[in-house]
Structures are given as structure tokens and as C-alpha cells.
Scaffold this motif. Structure first.
Motif, mmCIF file in Angstrom:
data_model
loop_
_atom_site.group_PDB
_atom_site.id
_atom_site.type_symbol
_atom_site.label_atom_id
_atom_site.label_comp_id
_atom_site.label_asym_id
_atom_site.label_seq_id
_atom_site.Cartn_x
_atom_site.Cartn_y
_atom_site.Cartn_z
ATOM 1 N N PRO A 262 0.819 -1.211 0.000
ATOM 2 C CA PRO A 262 0.000 0.000 0.000
ATOM 3 C C PRO A 262 0.855 1.264 0.000
ATOM 4 C CG PRO A 262 -0.834 -1.599 1.581
ATOM 5 C CD PRO A 262 0.483 -2.127 1.095
ATOM 6 N N LEU A 263 0.296 2.337 -0.561
ATOM 7 C CA LEU A 263 1.031 3.600 -0.636
ATOM 8 C C LEU A 263 1.433 4.095 0.753
ATOM 9 C CD1 LEU A 263 -0.986 5.524 -3.383
ATOM 10 C CD2 LEU A 263 1.273 4.462 -3.609
ATOM 11 N N SER A 264 0.576 3.862 1.736
ATOM 12 C CA SER A 264 0.910 4.298 3.098
ATOM 13 C C SER A 264 2.137 3.560 3.628
ATOM 14 C CB SER A 264 -0.278 4.080 4.033
ATOM 15 O OG SER A 264 -0.661 2.707 4.055
ATOM 16 N N ASP A 265 2.268 2.265 3.288
ATOM 17 C CA ASP A 265 3.440 1.497 3.708
ATOM 18 C C ASP A 265 4.693 1.992 3.006
ATOM 19 O OD1 ASP A 265 1.713 0.057 5.232
ATOM 20 O OD2 ASP A 265 1.925 -1.837 4.138
ATOM 21 N N GLN A 266 4.573 2.277 1.714
ATOM 22 C CA GLN A 266 5.715 2.800 0.966
ATOM 23 C C GLN A 266 6.152 4.151 1.531
ATOM 24 O OE1 GLN A 266 5.329 2.571 -3.391
ATOM 25 N NE2 GLN A 266 3.609 1.181 -3.108
ATOM 26 N N ALA A 267 5.171 5.018 1.828
ATOM 27 C CA ALA A 267 5.489 6.328 2.388
ATOM 28 C C ALA A 267 6.128 6.183 3.765
ATOM 29 C CB ALA A 267 4.219 7.173 2.480
ATOM 30 N N ARG A 268 5.606 5.268 4.583
ATOM 31 C CA ARG A 268 6.174 5.018 5.913
ATOM 32 C C ARG A 268 7.636 4.621 5.816
ATOM 33 N NH1 ARG A 268 4.259 -0.375 7.661
ATOM 34 N NH2 ARG A 268 5.936 -0.854 6.205
ATOM 35 N N ILE B 171 2.142 11.244 -4.377
ATOM 36 C CA ILE B 171 0.920 10.588 -3.918
ATOM 37 C C ILE B 171 0.083 11.608 -3.149
ATOM 38 C CG2 ILE B 171 1.917 8.287 -3.812
ATOM 39 C CD1 ILE B 171 2.344 8.614 -0.855
ATOM 40 N N THR C 119 -3.434 11.618 2.076
ATOM 41 C CA THR C 119 -4.005 10.605 2.966
ATOM 42 C C THR C 119 -3.013 9.506 3.344
ATOM 43 O OG1 THR C 119 -6.255 11.021 2.175
ATOM 44 C CG2 THR C 119 -5.837 8.894 3.234
ATOM 45 N N PRO C 120 -2.326 8.861 2.374
ATOM 46 C CA PRO C 120 -1.351 7.840 2.780
ATOM 47 C C PRO C 120 -0.169 8.412 3.567
ATOM 48 C CG PRO C 120 -1.279 8.208 0.402
ATOM 49 C CD PRO C 120 -2.491 8.907 0.915
ATOM 50 N N GLU D 30 -1.400 8.506 7.100
ATOM 51 C CA GLU D 30 -1.414 7.142 7.645
ATOM 52 C C GLU D 30 0.006 6.690 7.991
ATOM 53 O OE1 GLU D 30 -3.336 4.848 4.654
ATOM 54 O OE2 GLU D 30 -5.337 5.650 5.066
ATOM 55 N N ALA D 31 0.957 7.050 7.130
ATOM 56 C CA ALA D 31 2.360 6.688 7.374
ATOM 57 C C ALA D 31 2.876 7.356 8.646
ATOM 58 C CB ALA D 31 3.216 7.092 6.174
#
Length: 232
Positions: free
Chosen positions: A13-19, A48, A51-52, A55-56
Motif C-alpha cells: 500500500p502507498l501508506s506502507d511505501q510512504a512510511r 501521492i 491521505t497515505p 497514515e504513514a
């Protein structure tokens, strides 16, 4: 129970990549303790939506790397290096124990695999400068070296805890582009291999603990050399 698909593993997920990217920026010193993280700028840089990114940041807050403050947004935890040192101290103790257990088994196949891995790292790290691909190859060899010792301990509980304390791939790539880091890792791994050959469990444990603690010192020294474009 839900399972993770191959596609999810290849495309998290984009949030995981951003994290992972933000975590690496903190660990590498691009984002420094106390820096305010500009969500809009990060979103634009990463290509991106916001939102992600949010989340990150929430995920990184649970790791002790970020603070989310009312009316201020997110900042890098002011005591982030203290937290990182705590993590490495925990990892050093666990890895020392894993090395002790693995060495005590006197597994000839494991010893041969560690010797081969060390020889590859030594050869790959001799150049004064290395490409991004070469740095990644060395990082993967390093990860394999440590993981062989974790698994060799025979304790999956140890493996699970150590995996949780492991560093993101993006950090490892940057770390091994530094010649000094490559030299230190190579020397330490060679000494650990010798301890395994000798069957000296106490020595293997001590060397591994020292190796992990020295790694965080190298990480901290490298983190001083970066300037962020992700904060305001």
C-alpha cells in the motif's frame, strides 16, 4: 484468516511505501529531530495524495520516530536518536544471544555459508565507490549473514523479534555506499566468522553485540551530513 497475496508483497500500500521512505529519511538524517514534516511537500515529492502520508505518520508515531501534535502537525521525535539507540541496544542483546546459540551448534554448513557470504562482502566492498546496485547487493549479503545466524539459533521467537527491529531496505542501500561502513562491516563479519570456526560462543556473542552497537554509531555519524527537503 486473511492472507497476503503475491501482488501485495510486490506492491505494498502507498501508506506502507510512504512510511518506509519517511522512516529511512529520519534514520539517514534527512529529517532531523524536531523538524516539522510538511505533509503537502512530502505528498508532492512522493507523487501521492496526503491521505497515505498521514497514515504513514501515524504508523511512525507508534514506532517512536514521529510526534503528531495538535495545531502543529507532525514533527520528528526530538529524542529520536535516544529511541534508535534503545532499539539497537535491544537488538545487540538479542543478536548476541542468537550468535551464542548458533555458534554452539558447530554447524559446518552454517559456518561454510557464513564464510562464503563474508568473502563476497569483502570482494564487493573493496572499491572506493560503489553503485546503487552494488550497495544494494552488499546490503542483501549483510541481511543474509545476520539472518543465517538468527535462524541458526533454532529459536523462531528470536527471529521474529529481530525482524521487528530490522532496518528498511532504503536505509541499508545508503549505508553501504559509504566506504567506511563497508570496511567496518567486513572486518566485524570476518571476526564473527572466526569465532564460529573456533566454536567460541562467548566470543561470538560479544563480537556480535559490539558489531550492532558500532553500526548505530556509524548511522548517527552519517545522519549529520544530510539536509532535508521534506520539512518547513
Amino acid at each position: 484468516m486473511a492472507t497476503t497475496s503475491d501482488n501485495q508483497l510486490r506492491n505494498p500500500p502507498l501508506s506502507d511505501q510512504a512510511r518506509d521512505r519517511l522512516r529511512a529519511a529520519i534514520l539517514e538524517g534527512e529529517l532531523k529531530p524536531g523538524d516539522k514534516i510538511n505533509i503537502e511537500r512530502v505528498a508532492e515529492t512522493f507523487g501521492i495524495s496526503r491521505t497515505p502520508i498521514r497514515e504513514a505518520l501515524k504508523a511512525l508515531e507508534t514506532e517512536g520516530l514521529v510526534q503528531i501534535q495538535a495545531n502543529r502537525g507532525a514533527i520528528v521525535e526530538p529524542q529520536v536518536w535516544q529511541e534508535i539507540h534503545h532499539r539497537y541496544r535491544m537488538r545487540s542483546l538479542l543478536e548476541g544471544y542468537a550468535a551464542e546459540l548458533s555458534c554452539g551448534k558447530r554447524d559446518k554448513k552454517l559456518i561454510a555459508a557464513l564464510q562464503d557470504n563474508w568473502a563476497q562482502v569483502k570482494k564487493a566492498g573493496q572499491a572506493k565507490t560503489v553503485s546503487q546496485n552494488s550497495a544494494r547487493s552488499i546490503a542483501e549479503l549483510n541481511r543474509s549473514f545476520h539472518r543465517m545466524i538468527w535462524v541458526g539459533s533454532g529459536s523462531m521467537t528470536l527471529v521474529r523479534f529481530l525482524e521487528a527491529l530490522d532496518l528498511p531496505q532504503s536505509f541499508n542501500d545508503a549505508f553501504y555506499k559509504e566506504q567506511n561502513a563497508r570496511q567496518v562491516v567486513c572486518e566485524h563479519h570476518g571476526a564473527i566468522v572466526d569465532a564460529f570456526i573456533e566454536g567460541d560462543t562467548a566470543k561470538a556473542s560479544t563480537l556480535m553485540e559490539r558489531h550492532v552497537l558500532d553500526s548505530v554509531d556509524l548511522l548517527a555519524s552519517q545522519a549529520d551530513d544530510h539536509v532535508s527537503n521534506l520539512c518547513c
